[in-house]
Design a protein around this motif. Structure first.
Motif, PDB file in Angstrom:
ATOM      1  N   LEU A 151       0.821  -1.223   0.000  1.00  0.00           N
ATOM      2  CA  LEU A 151       0.000   0.000   0.000  1.00  0.00           C
ATOM      3  C   LEU A 151       0.847   1.262   0.000  1.00  0.00           C
ATOM      4  O   LEU A 151       0.362   2.349   0.345  1.00  0.00           O
ATOM      5  N   THR A 347     -10.366  -2.755   1.585  1.00  0.00           N
ATOM      6  CA  THR A 347     -10.026  -3.425   2.841  1.00  0.00           C
ATOM      7  C   THR A 347      -8.533  -3.387   3.121  1.00  0.00           C
ATOM      8  O   THR A 347      -8.102  -3.101   4.247  1.00  0.00           O
ATOM      9  N   PHE A 348      -7.706  -3.659   2.106  1.00  0.00           N
ATOM     10  CA  PHE A 348      -6.261  -3.692   2.329  1.00  0.00           C
ATOM     11  C   PHE A 348      -5.740  -2.334   2.797  1.00  0.00           C
ATOM     12  O   PHE A 348      -4.868  -2.252   3.657  1.00  0.00           O
ATOM     13  N   ARG A 349      -6.307  -1.267   2.245  1.00  0.00           N
ATOM     14  CA  ARG A 349      -5.888   0.069   2.664  1.00  0.00           C
ATOM     15  C   ARG A 349      -6.233   0.309   4.131  1.00  0.00           C
ATOM     16  O   ARG A 349      -5.464   0.941   4.869  1.00  0.00           O
ATOM     17  N   LEU A 351      -6.182  -1.760   6.424  1.00  0.00           N
ATOM     18  CA  LEU A 351      -5.326  -2.558   7.301  1.00  0.00           C
ATOM     19  C   LEU A 351      -3.997  -1.867   7.597  1.00  0.00           C
ATOM     20  O   LEU A 351      -3.213  -2.369   8.411  1.00  0.00           O
ATOM     21  N   GLY A 380       3.620  -6.909  -4.379  1.00  0.00           N
ATOM     22  CA  GLY A 380       2.278  -6.522  -3.961  1.00  0.00           C
ATOM     23  C   GLY A 380       1.973  -5.075  -4.284  1.00  0.00           C
ATOM     24  O   GLY A 380       0.842  -4.733  -4.664  1.00  0.00           O
ATOM     25  N   TRP A 384      -1.084  -3.846  -6.690  1.00  0.00           N
ATOM     26  CA  TRP A 384      -2.089  -2.895  -6.218  1.00  0.00           C
ATOM     27  C   TRP A 384      -2.178  -1.697  -7.169  1.00  0.00           C
ATOM     28  O   TRP A 384      -3.275  -1.286  -7.556  1.00  0.00           O
TER      29      TRP A 384
END
Length: 399
Positions: A151, A347-349, A351, A380, A384
């Motif tokens: 991210l 969702t990943f952001r 986290l 990753g 992204w």
């Protein structure tokens, strides 16, 4: 003594700067490639640039807030339901970026510079937060993973994530050092930058219980008790303050909640209502249906995931090295997400605030382990950026 501390601080700042800004060069290359790959079906079109990618998606909402403020009347659709609007986003980042933009030549420049500088400052505090528990080498590797992570594009986009992480890391560092007075302004800054200060309120409650249980081995003076209670109350008040402000400004007490539900209803229908902890269960069924799997498996997989996360926080020797404060933060934030969030493609952001817990991967292991983790981080990050920015053409490619 003062001169030695100054040299040490300069050394830390310089070393972290070398890591962080090298990582930003890599991300810039990824942005450039993504802009070149952007086509007619992408949200950004065939003429995408690094700048347009950096100001895409939610960055546009922050720009609207900086330029127009918040609506005094909530927008609604033909059925009378509240639609997506600026009240879902907190004001500190866009207001600060707007002020910075008056000096730098415009809001977009101000927003990107603020995100990048806040990301660097957060990286420095991240190192300091981990150094006493992991040692200098492991803490620096944790910064390497953080600055190059999947991210990492957030550090170069007009999003509030990096500024929110700065306040969070400072608050955790102050908690570890028991500098409770410093935490009062940090709780307020955190609460008006990114959602999640209620998770910090839960952390303070759990921290107070932990200190009380261990009071014979770790004395708990009355002043600490008073600060923990006061800070927990402040974090709770700040956590609900934006809902009150939105309600007063629009004349609708449910303005903030209805605004947040506007994003959720795009997934599950116009009748969706907020029920704590129900969002993840509903979303698990939705996602498993999208993936062509039996929806009933979704909640089962969710239970397995929650149990697995709890086991890691409790039993992992690497995570235990981080200390009780960071472990309790991880538990608090996960409970917060489970209670209020509906997992979407962002969702990943969301986290990212778990970065202090994820630093456990930097706990001393072989050099090849760390190189492998770095490769995974970079891979990753590219995936992204490619999915969310170069493509960005469907509902599961929204950062």
């Amino acid at each position: 003594m003062a001169e030695r501390r100054l040299r040490t601080a300069a050394s830390v700042a310089g070393t972290v700067a070398a890591v962080y800004f090298s990582a930003r060069l890599v991300t810039t290359v990824f942005f450039w490639i993504a802009a070149e790959l952007s086509g007619t079906h992408s949200r950004f079109g065939p003429d995408a640039t690094i700048s347009s990618l950096a100001m895409g998606w939610d960055a546009q909402w922050y720009w609207v807030i900086a330029d127009q403020g918040y609506p005094s009347q909530l927008p609604v659709d033909d059925t009378g339901r509240v639609t997506q609007n600026a009240w879902a986003f907190l004001p500190l980042f866009p207001w600060t970026a707007r002020a910075l933009g008056t000096v730098l030549g415009g809001y977009p420049t101000g927003a990107i510079v603020l995100a990048a500088v806040a990301g660097y400052a957060a990286s420095v505090v991240f190192f300091l937060l981990l150094r006493d528990r992991l040692g200098d080498t492991a803490a620096l590797w944790a910064v390497v993973f953080f600055a190059n992570g999947p991210l990492a594009a957030m550090f170069q986009m007009g999003y509030a994530e990096s500024l929110g992480l700065l306040w969070l890391f400072l608050a955790l560092w102050a908690l570890l050092r028991r500098r409770f007075v410093w935490m009062y302004p940090l709780v307020v800054l955190l609460g008006f930058t990114r959602p999640g200060v209620l998770a910090f309120a839960l952390l303070l409650g759990l921290y107070g219980i932990h200190r009380w249980i261990r009071r014979r081995d770790d004395p708990l003076p009355g002043s600490h008790i008073a600060h923990i209670i006061a800070l927990g109350a402040l974090a709770t008040i700040v956590g609900f303050a934006w809902q009150v402000i939105a309600g007063l400004a629009t004349g609708d007490p449910s303005a903030y909640l209805e605004t947040e539900l506007a994003w959720r209803r795009d997934w599950v229908g116009s009748e969706e209502q907020f029920v704590p902890f129900a969002g993840f269960v509903t979303a698990a069924r939705v996602w498993f249906g999208i993936w062509g799997l039996p929806p009933i498996w979704g909640p089962i997989a969710l239970v397995i995931l929650v149990v697995g996360a709890a086991a890691v926080l409790i039993r992992s020797s690497q995570v235990r090295r981080l200390g009780p404060e960071i472990r309790l933060w991880g538990a608090s934030y996960l409970v917060y997400l489970l209670a209020v969030f509906f997992p979407q493609s962002s969702t990943f952001r969301l986290l990212l605030p778990l970065s202090p817990v994820a630093a456990a991967v930097a706990v001393p292991r072989s050099r090849w382990w760390r190189i492998g983790v770095l490769v995974i981080c970079l891979a990753g990050q590219w995936v992204w950026i490619h999915e969310m920015l170069a493509l960005g053409d469907t509902f599961y490619r929204i950062p």
